[in-house]
Design an enzyme around this catalytic site. Sequence first.
Site, PDB file in Angstrom:
ATOM      1  N   ARG A  65       0.819  -1.215   0.000  1.00  0.00           N
ATOM      2  CA  ARG A  65       0.000   0.000   0.000  1.00  0.00           C
ATOM      3  C   ARG A  65       0.851   1.262   0.000  1.00  0.00           C
ATOM      4  NH1 ARG A  65      -2.871  -3.663   2.909  1.00  0.00           N
ATOM      5  NH2 ARG A  65      -1.793  -3.113   4.820  1.00  0.00           N
ATOM      6  N   GLU A 102       5.186 -10.828  14.463  1.00  0.00           N
ATOM      7  CA  GLU A 102       4.664 -11.401  15.712  1.00  0.00           C
ATOM      8  C   GLU A 102       4.881 -12.922  15.717  1.00  0.00           C
ATOM      9  OE1 GLU A 102       0.722 -10.156  16.423  1.00  0.00           O
ATOM     10  OE2 GLU A 102       0.665 -10.987  18.451  1.00  0.00           O
TER      11      GLU A 102
HETATM   12  P1  AMP Z   1       4.820  -3.055  11.292  1.00  0.00           P
HETATM   13  O1  AMP Z   1       6.027  -3.675  10.638  1.00  0.00           O
HETATM   14  O2  AMP Z   1       4.339  -3.818  12.471  1.00  0.00           O
HETATM   15  O3  AMP Z   1       5.026  -1.586  11.593  1.00  0.00           O
HETATM   16  O4  AMP Z   1       3.624  -3.179  10.239  1.00  0.00           O
HETATM   17  C1  AMP Z   1       3.494  -2.265   9.225  1.00  0.00           C
HETATM   18  C2  AMP Z   1       2.972  -2.883   7.966  1.00  0.00           C
HETATM   19  O5  AMP Z   1       1.893  -3.787   8.214  1.00  0.00           O
HETATM   20  C3  AMP Z   1       2.432  -1.806   7.051  1.00  0.00           C
HETATM   21  O6  AMP Z   1       2.934  -2.049   5.736  1.00  0.00           O
HETATM   22  C4  AMP Z   1       0.924  -1.934   7.124  1.00  0.00           C
HETATM   23  O7  AMP Z   1       0.371  -1.852   5.840  1.00  0.00           O
HETATM   24  C5  AMP Z   1       0.645  -3.285   7.754  1.00  0.00           C
HETATM   25  N1  AMP Z   1      -0.264  -3.216   8.927  1.00  0.00           N
HETATM   26  C6  AMP Z   1       0.079  -3.525  10.202  1.00  0.00           C
HETATM   27  N2  AMP Z   1      -0.969  -3.412  11.022  1.00  0.00           N
HETATM   28  C7  AMP Z   1      -2.007  -2.978  10.275  1.00  0.00           C
HETATM   29  C8  AMP Z   1      -3.379  -2.634  10.552  1.00  0.00           C
HETATM   30  N3  AMP Z   1      -3.905  -2.693  11.799  1.00  0.00           N
HETATM   31  N4  AMP Z   1      -4.149  -2.206   9.532  1.00  0.00           N
HETATM   32  C9  AMP Z   1      -3.639  -2.125   8.280  1.00  0.00           C
HETATM   33  N5  AMP Z   1      -2.375  -2.441   7.953  1.00  0.00           N
HETATM   34  C10 AMP Z   1      -1.553  -2.862   8.928  1.00  0.00           C
END
Ligand code: AMP
Length: 177
Positions: A65, A102
Amino acid sequence: MTSDVTIDQLREAIRNVPDFPQPGIQFKDITPVLADAGLFRGLVQHLRGDFQAGDVDAVIGIDARGFIFAAALAYDLGAAFVPIRKKGKLPYTTYEQSYDLEYGSSTIAIHADAIGPGQRVLLVDDLLATGGTAAAAAKLTNRVGAKILELTFFIELSFLQGRNKLTDFPVRSLVTY
Ligand code: AMP
């Protein structure tokens, strides 16, 4: 750059989808923002912030995205667009970076010749959660020798404290939960 669209309007257009893609996750669905021409344009203007044409050499988008916003922002700034993709998707010579999820791990990649040393870049994704993805993307960006001006996100889930993994760079998000 100013926009007629307010941050509150953007926030209201984000759709919360409970238990997607798995139980306990509240997914932030940005497609209603994209589906509204005025909101989409306003969002890109807010992402641009105070950056002017000529300030930025390339905008890097994170799979998938992040591509939508990074490409629009690159076009608006007259900058190049560079994708960071999931491992195995880029056809040429790549650098790869793994990071913990996770459950399990993931690997992202950048073309080794995508950006020249010293180029000024923005790193863009739709959402900052735990920060693992963005931290890995920043490592790849450092690896090609580019200078990160800012990590820019539409949405930040601040309770997950992703910023703690990104302390070496300016981080800006528009809508915080
Ligand atoms: P992180 O590595 O945990 O910061 O996750 C970020 C990535 O996961 C981004 O590319 C987001 O598009 C996706 N993502 C994580 N959590 C969500 C959520 N609650 N809603 C939508 N996309 C998420």
